[in-house]
Enzyme design. Structure first.
Site, PDB file in Angstrom:
ATOM      1  N   ASP A  11      77.294  95.099  80.741  1.00 26.40           N
ATOM      2  CA  ASP A  11      76.042  94.232  80.237  1.00 26.40           C
ATOM      3  C   ASP A  11      76.274  94.383  78.749  1.00 26.40           C
ATOM      4  O   ASP A  11      75.749  95.198  78.060  1.00 26.40           O
ATOM      5  CB  ASP A  11      74.762  94.364  80.705  1.00 26.40           C
ATOM      6  CG  ASP A  11      73.787  93.513  80.372  1.00 26.40           C
ATOM      7  OD1 ASP A  11      74.104  92.992  79.244  1.00 26.40           O
ATOM      8  OD2 ASP A  11      72.381  93.783  80.908  1.00 26.40           O
ATOM      9  N   LYS A  64      72.392  88.063  70.817  1.00 23.34           N
ATOM     10  CA  LYS A  64      72.312  89.282  70.362  1.00 23.34           C
ATOM     11  C   LYS A  64      73.628  89.395  69.384  1.00 23.34           C
ATOM     12  O   LYS A  64      73.459  88.995  68.266  1.00 23.34           O
ATOM     13  CB  LYS A  64      72.156  90.401  71.451  1.00 23.34           C
ATOM     14  CG  LYS A  64      71.288  90.123  72.689  1.00 23.34           C
ATOM     15  CD  LYS A  64      69.897  89.901  72.384  1.00 23.34           C
ATOM     16  CE  LYS A  64      69.102  89.925  73.780  1.00 23.34           C
ATOM     17  NZ  LYS A  64      69.500  89.969  75.123  1.00 23.34           N
ATOM     18  N   PHE A 106      68.592  95.982  82.435  1.00 16.18           N
ATOM     19  CA  PHE A 106      67.694  95.115  81.513  1.00 16.18           C
ATOM     20  C   PHE A 106      66.629  94.360  82.448  1.00 16.18           C
ATOM     21  O   PHE A 106      67.037  94.151  83.574  1.00 16.18           O
ATOM     22  CB  PHE A 106      68.455  94.350  80.508  1.00 16.18           C
ATOM     23  CG  PHE A 106      67.719  93.185  79.652  1.00 16.18           C
ATOM     24  CD1 PHE A 106      67.070  93.674  78.722  1.00 16.18           C
ATOM     25  CD2 PHE A 106      67.830  92.064  79.934  1.00 16.18           C
ATOM     26  CE1 PHE A 106      65.910  93.151  78.070  1.00 16.18           C
ATOM     27  CE2 PHE A 106      66.876  91.103  79.158  1.00 16.18           C
ATOM     28  CZ  PHE A 106      66.087  91.682  78.080  1.00 16.18           C
ATOM     29  N   ASP A 107      65.594  93.865  82.257  1.00 11.34           N
ATOM     30  CA  ASP A 107      64.634  93.277  82.890  1.00 11.34           C
ATOM     31  C   ASP A 107      65.241  92.171  83.700  1.00 11.34           C
ATOM     32  O   ASP A 107      64.858  91.716  84.891  1.00 11.34           O
ATOM     33  CB  ASP A 107      63.159  92.902  82.165  1.00 11.34           C
ATOM     34  CG  ASP A 107      63.390  91.857  81.019  1.00 11.34           C
ATOM     35  OD1 ASP A 107      64.463  91.783  80.638  1.00 11.34           O
ATOM     36  OD2 ASP A 107      62.423  91.443  80.873  1.00 11.34           O
ATOM     37  N   ALA A 119      75.214  92.887  75.904  1.00  4.97           N
ATOM     38  CA  ALA A 119      74.415  91.996  75.041  1.00  4.97           C
ATOM     39  C   ALA A 119      74.772  92.887  73.227  1.00  4.97           C
ATOM     40  O   ALA A 119      74.976  91.826  72.362  1.00  4.97           O
ATOM     41  CB  ALA A 119      73.069  92.003  75.243  1.00  4.97           C
ATOM     42  N   TYR A 155      83.671  66.664  77.328  1.00  2.00           N
ATOM     43  CA  TYR A 155      83.073  66.984  78.327  1.00  2.00           C
ATOM     44  C   TYR A 155      84.051  68.051  79.067  1.00  2.00           C
ATOM     45  O   TYR A 155      83.253  69.379  79.259  1.00  2.00           O
ATOM     46  CB  TYR A 155      82.941  66.005  79.602  1.00  2.00           C
ATOM     47  CG  TYR A 155      81.995  66.546  80.618  1.00  2.00           C
ATOM     48  CD1 TYR A 155      80.795  66.404  80.725  1.00  2.00           C
ATOM     49  CD2 TYR A 155      82.451  67.136  81.811  1.00  2.00           C
ATOM     50  CE1 TYR A 155      79.849  66.524  82.108  1.00  2.00           C
ATOM     51  CE2 TYR A 155      81.908  67.589  82.886  1.00  2.00           C
ATOM     52  CZ  TYR A 155      80.533  67.325  82.777  1.00  2.00           C
ATOM     53  OH  TYR A 155      79.807  67.888  83.823  1.00  2.00           O
ATOM     54  N   HIS A 173      55.815  90.406  82.575  1.00  2.00           N
ATOM     55  CA  HIS A 173      55.464  90.782  81.103  1.00  2.00           C
ATOM     56  C   HIS A 173      55.461  89.223  80.202  1.00  2.00           C
ATOM     57  O   HIS A 173      54.879  89.478  79.436  1.00  2.00           O
ATOM     58  CB  HIS A 173      56.270  91.854  80.546  1.00  2.00           C
ATOM     59  CG  HIS A 173      57.599  91.367  79.834  1.00  2.00           C
ATOM     60  ND1 HIS A 173      57.978  91.914  78.557  1.00  2.00           N
ATOM     61  CD2 HIS A 173      58.656  90.741  80.195  1.00  2.00           C
ATOM     62  CE1 HIS A 173      59.316  91.403  78.240  1.00  2.00           C
ATOM     63  NE2 HIS A 173      59.678  90.847  79.378  1.00  2.00           N
TER      64      HIS A 173
HETATM   65  C1  LIG Z   1      68.900  90.080  76.193  1.00  2.00           C
HETATM   66  C2  LIG Z   1      69.786  90.732  77.262  1.00  2.00           C
HETATM   67  C3  LIG Z   1      70.120  90.061  78.410  1.00  2.00           C
HETATM   68  C4  LIG Z   1      69.571  88.612  78.870  1.00  2.00           C
HETATM   69  O1  LIG Z   1      70.204  87.659  78.003  1.00  2.00           O
HETATM   70  P1  LIG Z   1      69.260  86.510  77.521  1.00  2.00           P
HETATM   71  O2  LIG Z   1      70.266  85.735  76.539  1.00  2.00           O
HETATM   72  O3  LIG Z   1      68.076  86.661  77.155  1.00  2.00           O
HETATM   73  O4  LIG Z   1      69.334  85.529  78.913  1.00  2.00           O
HETATM   74  C5  LIG Z   1      70.537  90.889  79.602  1.00  2.00           C
HETATM   75  N1  LIG Z   1      70.918  92.181  79.333  1.00  2.00           N
HETATM   76  C6  LIG Z   1      70.662  92.638  78.061  1.00  2.00           C
HETATM   77  C7  LIG Z   1      70.753  94.213  77.796  1.00  2.00           C
HETATM   78  C8  LIG Z   1      70.076  91.953  77.059  1.00  2.00           C
HETATM   79  O5  LIG Z   1      69.570  92.561  75.965  1.00  2.00           O
END
Ligand SMILES: *Cc1c(COP(=O)(O)O)cnc(C)c1O
Length: 457
Positions: free
Chosen positions: A214, A257, A124-125, A216, A72, A449
């Site tokens: 960000d 990603k 990103f969304d 990813a 844990y 979406h």
């Molecule tokens: C996928 C993504 C996110 C969110 O990540 P999740 O793992 O889907 O929650 C944030 N920013 C970017 C640029 C992404 O491609």
């Protein structure tokens, strides 16, 4: 003769996929309210909905999973994961979370408040959702060139420093940080240059602000810096990553990603105050600070994936496949966001379905047509994804309206790409006959979406 390209892996395990009939697909999609998120994966032949969590793990990642320490608190797997993140990014403070949006939630809960403004390139969304749901504004300062899908420039994901400076002047006290998305997903998987990161960081420092990346697809971004930016040709991907993160104060990461795992994410920073503020929200929302939302075995696979995917061969194999699909579309004259991005081809729906008015969502219509044609699932990155303006409640038609074909890492072969290109060509050839799009019959107030329900007109 010169040897042709080939992949930097061989295949050890396979998963069968099945083609369906058009009649089957018509029925399935109707049942799914013309929203491909609502399909069962088995109803899809080639799944290019997303590259998120859909990559194939390596034998090394699978074997690392057997070494998971499921304690844990203070698990060995956490330290292996944390040390890898620190080695690659330079950030000493690391909070594991179950995915990228959870990292956003944990970090934004501590830092973003009502009335705040968070400038950056295209958010990103989920990032936008987490900002707007807190009553703050996500301010897009992407360069104008990103809107012209046919313009070929090497770093189309960049922040416009003039727009950023204007935002910093206008909203001074209301800016908790700047967020730069690498690569810029919403604008077409387009990279951000080192020069731009350096410049934005200098601007931020001038105004006493911090920068978050960000991240990813930070490794894909590093690949483009290596192959396109002067002075980086002979640097390793890992050296480039270290420099990218030296122009930031923290990062949110969707490990689904560029760490090539099926689930996972993290927040990392160089500032103890950010870490201390965020860890409270990690414990409440995710889990204790040495596992967050992950199992020990997940953190093991993530550590190996991060290491593998910050090596040139792996990135070259991947981006070569994206560019291969782009070249096929060129052959057929199908317009897409140029040049090809790192993880996907973004087909320019408004240039193809010219008879479908914007109010009838051309990119969603193209998504529907491609699925019906060959069982290929893409994703609308356009007017539906853009949600409504939180104040006026109107649809936002200001951005691009694209069909994204996102390519999972190490999952499909170039033969699958040939099928995708041919299916799209068939739709393209009958584009003049497609005169009607879709209508929304139900939608959620934000991030609509995923669950939107539609009718064909
Ligand atoms: C996928 C993504 C996110 C969110 O990540 P999740 O793992 O889907 O929650 C944030 N920013 C970017 C640029 C992404 O491609």
């Amino acid at each position: 003769m010169e040897l042709p390209f080939s992949e930097s892996f061989r295949i050890k395990m396979v998963e069968p996929i099945r083609q369906s009939s058009r009649a089957e697909r018509e029925a399935w999609l109707k049942e799914a309210h013309y929203n491909v998120f609502q399909l069962r994966a088995e109803q899809v032949f080639i799944d290019l909905l997303t590259d998120s969590g859909t990559g194939a793990m390596s034998d090394r990642q699978w074997s690392a999973m057997m070494m998971g320490d499921e304690s844990y608190a203070g698990a060995r797997s956490f330290f292996k994961f944390k040390d890898t993140v620190t080695r690659i990014t330079g950030f000493p403070y690391v909070l594991p979370t179950h995915q990228g949006r959870a990292a956003e939630n944990v970090f934004f809960s501590a830092t973003v408040h009502k009335g705040d403004v968070v400038p950056g390139n295209s958010h990103f969304d989920t990032t936008k959702g987490h900002i707007e749901s807190r009553g703050a504004l996500a301010l897009d300062c992407t360069i104008d060139e990103a809107k012209n899908t046919q313009l070929e420039i090497p770093f189309k994901g960049n922040v416009d420093p003039k727009k950023l400076e204007a935002a910093l002047n206008e909203y001074k006290d209301r800016i908790p940080f700047i967020i730069i998305t690498c690569t810029n997903n919403t604008a077409g998987g387009q990279p951000v240059s080192m020069q731009n990161l350096r410049e934005c960081y200098a601007l931020a420092q001038k105004f006493g602000k911090r920068v978050v990346i960000d991240s990813a697809r930070f490794a894909e971004n590093a690949y483009f810096i290596k192959t396109r930016e002067k002075g980086y040709e002979s640097k390793s991907i890992k050296e480039i990553c270290r420099e990218m993160f030296s122009y930031a104060d923290g990062m949110t990461m969707s490990a689904k990603k560029d760490a090539i795992v099926n689930m996972g994410g993290f927040f990392a920073t160089k500032h103890a105050d950010w870490y201390d503020a965020a860890k409270v929200f990690c414990i409440v929302n995710e889990g204790y600070i040495t596992y967050g939302g992950m199992n020990g075995r997940d953190m093991e696979a993530l550590a190996v994936g991060l290491d593998e995917n910050t090596e040139f061969d792996n990135l070259y194999t991947r981006i070569h496949q994206v560019q291969y699909l782009g070249a096929k579309l060129d052959e057929y004259g199908i317009p897409y966001q140029r040049p090809a991005g790192g993880h996907a081809i973004f087909v320019d729906a408004t240039r193809i379905l010219t008879n479908v008015p914007k109010e009838e969502f051309p990119a969603q219509t193209l998504t529907v047509e491609l699925y019906l044609e060959a069982g290929i699932r893409g994703c609308e990155i356009g007017y539906i994804l853009a949600d409504r303006d939180p104040e006026t409640k109107q649809n936002r038609f200001g951005g691009l309206d694209l069909l994204r074909l996102a390519i999972p890492r190490r999952t499909y072969t170039d033969n699958h790409m040939n099928v995708v290109a041919a299916a799209l060509k068939n739709v393209f050839d009958r584009r003049e006959q497609i005169k009607h799009g879709v209508k929304i019959t139900w939608e959620a107030p934000i991030m609509r979406h995923f669950t939107v329900q539609l009718e064909r007109l």
